[in-house]
Design a protein around this motif. Structure first.
Motif, PDB file in Angstrom:
ATOM      1  N   LEU A  47      24.590  -3.336  62.392  1.00 11.46           N
ATOM      2  CA  LEU A  47      25.496  -3.716  61.339  1.00 11.46           C
ATOM      3  C   LEU A  47      25.109  -5.168  60.727  1.00 11.46           C
ATOM      4  O   LEU A  47      25.897  -5.766  59.835  1.00 11.46           O
ATOM      5  CB  LEU A  47      27.111  -4.147  61.922  1.00 11.46           C
ATOM      6  N   THR A  83      23.742  -6.538  57.869  1.00 10.34           N
ATOM      7  CA  THR A  83      23.262  -6.004  56.402  1.00 10.34           C
ATOM      8  C   THR A  83      22.345  -7.066  55.852  1.00 10.34           C
ATOM      9  O   THR A  83      21.678  -6.682  54.908  1.00 10.34           O
ATOM     10  CB  THR A  83      24.598  -6.144  55.369  1.00 10.34           C
ATOM     11  N   ILE A 100      23.229   0.719  59.965  1.00  9.84           N
ATOM     12  CA  ILE A 100      23.728   0.544  58.690  1.00  9.84           C
ATOM     13  C   ILE A 100      23.291   0.884  57.533  1.00  9.84           C
ATOM     14  O   ILE A 100      24.031   1.352  56.465  1.00  9.84           O
ATOM     15  CB  ILE A 100      24.224  -1.161  58.812  1.00  9.84           C
ATOM     16  N   LEU A 154      31.809   2.210  53.519  1.00  6.17           N
ATOM     17  CA  LEU A 154      32.052   1.094  54.366  1.00  6.17           C
ATOM     18  C   LEU A 154      33.449   0.618  53.924  1.00  6.17           C
ATOM     19  O   LEU A 154      34.047  -0.194  54.770  1.00  6.17           O
ATOM     20  CB  LEU A 154      30.988  -0.012  53.713  1.00  6.17           C
ATOM     21  N   ARG A 167      36.871  -0.699  56.702  1.00  8.45           N
ATOM     22  CA  ARG A 167      37.697  -2.004  56.702  1.00  8.45           C
ATOM     23  C   ARG A 167      38.970  -1.698  57.084  1.00  8.45           C
ATOM     24  O   ARG A 167      39.768  -2.630  57.157  1.00  8.45           O
ATOM     25  CB  ARG A 167      37.533  -2.529  55.331  1.00  8.45           C
ATOM     26  N   PHE A 184      29.759  -6.484  57.428  1.00 10.85           N
ATOM     27  CA  PHE A 184      30.592  -6.122  58.026  1.00 10.85           C
ATOM     28  C   PHE A 184      32.014  -7.036  58.385  1.00 10.85           C
ATOM     29  O   PHE A 184      31.474  -8.053  58.963  1.00 10.85           O
ATOM     30  CB  PHE A 184      30.196  -5.290  59.378  1.00 10.85           C
ATOM     31  N   LEU A 240      35.338  -6.322  63.427  1.00  9.75           N
ATOM     32  CA  LEU A 240      34.331  -6.386  64.525  1.00  9.75           C
ATOM     33  C   LEU A 240      34.628  -6.727  65.758  1.00  9.75           C
ATOM     34  O   LEU A 240      34.662  -6.244  66.969  1.00  9.75           O
ATOM     35  CB  LEU A 240      32.949  -6.546  64.328  1.00  9.75           C
TER      36      LEU A 240
END
Length: 236
Positions: A60, A62, A103, A109, A113, A147, A152
């Protein structure tokens, strides 16, 4: 990327932390990146898979997604997947003795959330895998594609925070700890990396120059002795 051998004491200490709380969802992060969090995640995954555990690594990060340089057997094309449906289970690919989701192939995405969607996806993945490891973006690097940290950490049993001696300042560490508290982090442990420390030989010579400047003959003999110990000049 340097992988820690499975039998190293450093990994054994980490496993004590994992086992003491029966942690199954474990996140790996660093304050600003490039301190070894990804290497640590892969090393732990290999160590767990060596115990015949089914391990899933979810990248995850980015800021610096894993690539073929990190995972030798990564295929050229990875399957698309989403937390919103069963594709996160079906499209996890076997790589280097564990399973992997990138990812770079994550779809929807914005849907992720939603806490209920993400929580349900992790619940399904727990039915399939013994351990789920998350490689996170650096905590201090903010961008809209990251993320969500609080999301998370809502499913994470343990966060391993990799800080680098010689790079991570006390101020940065205090900022990260504050961020973790705001995100309701259940538990975190700090792992210290020495990858930015100068070799021991250089530090010994610097210390000799400072302490023996009034004893030139002794200083010269000590520096010559240190210079002959070639292993002291390999980076850690």
């Amino acid at each position: 990327m340097k992988i820690i051998p499975k039998q190293y004491q450093e990994l054994e200490v980490i496993f004590e932390a994992i086992n003491s709380e029966n942690s199954r969802c474990i996140a790996f992060a660093s304050p600003n990146g490039h301190s070894g969090a990804t290497s640590l995640a892969i090393s732990v995954a290999k160590r767990l898979s060596g115990r015949n555990e089914r391990v899933l690594v979810i990248d995850l990060n980015t800021c610096n997604p894993m690539s073929g340089n990190d995972l030798v057997s990564m295929p050229n094309a990875l399957a698309k997947w989403s937390f919103g449906d069963i594709s996160c289970q079906l499209n996890a690919q076997a790589i280097d003795d564990f399973y992997f989701l990138s990812i770079t192939q994550l779809q929807d995405l914005a849907l992720v959330r939603e806490k209920d969607v993400f929580g349900m996806a992790i619940l399904m993945l727990k039915q399939e895998f013994d351990y789920i490891l998350f490689d996170m973006s650096p905590i201090c690097k903010k961008n809209h594609a990251n993320f969500p940290l609080h999301l998370l950490l809502s499913v994470t049993d343990l966060l391993l925070l990799d800080i680098a001696l010689g790079k991570t300042t006390q101020e940065t560490l205090d900022t990260v700890v504050s961020e973790l508290k705001q995100a309701n982090c259940k538990r975190y442990e700090i792992v210290v990396s020495q990858m930015f420390m100068p070799p021991l030989g250089e530090r010994l010579i610097e210390s000799i120059n400072k302490r023996c400047f009034k004893l030139p003959k002794l200083k010269h003999r000590l520096i010559n002795f240190v210079n002959k110990q070639h292993w002291l000049f390999h980076g850690v």
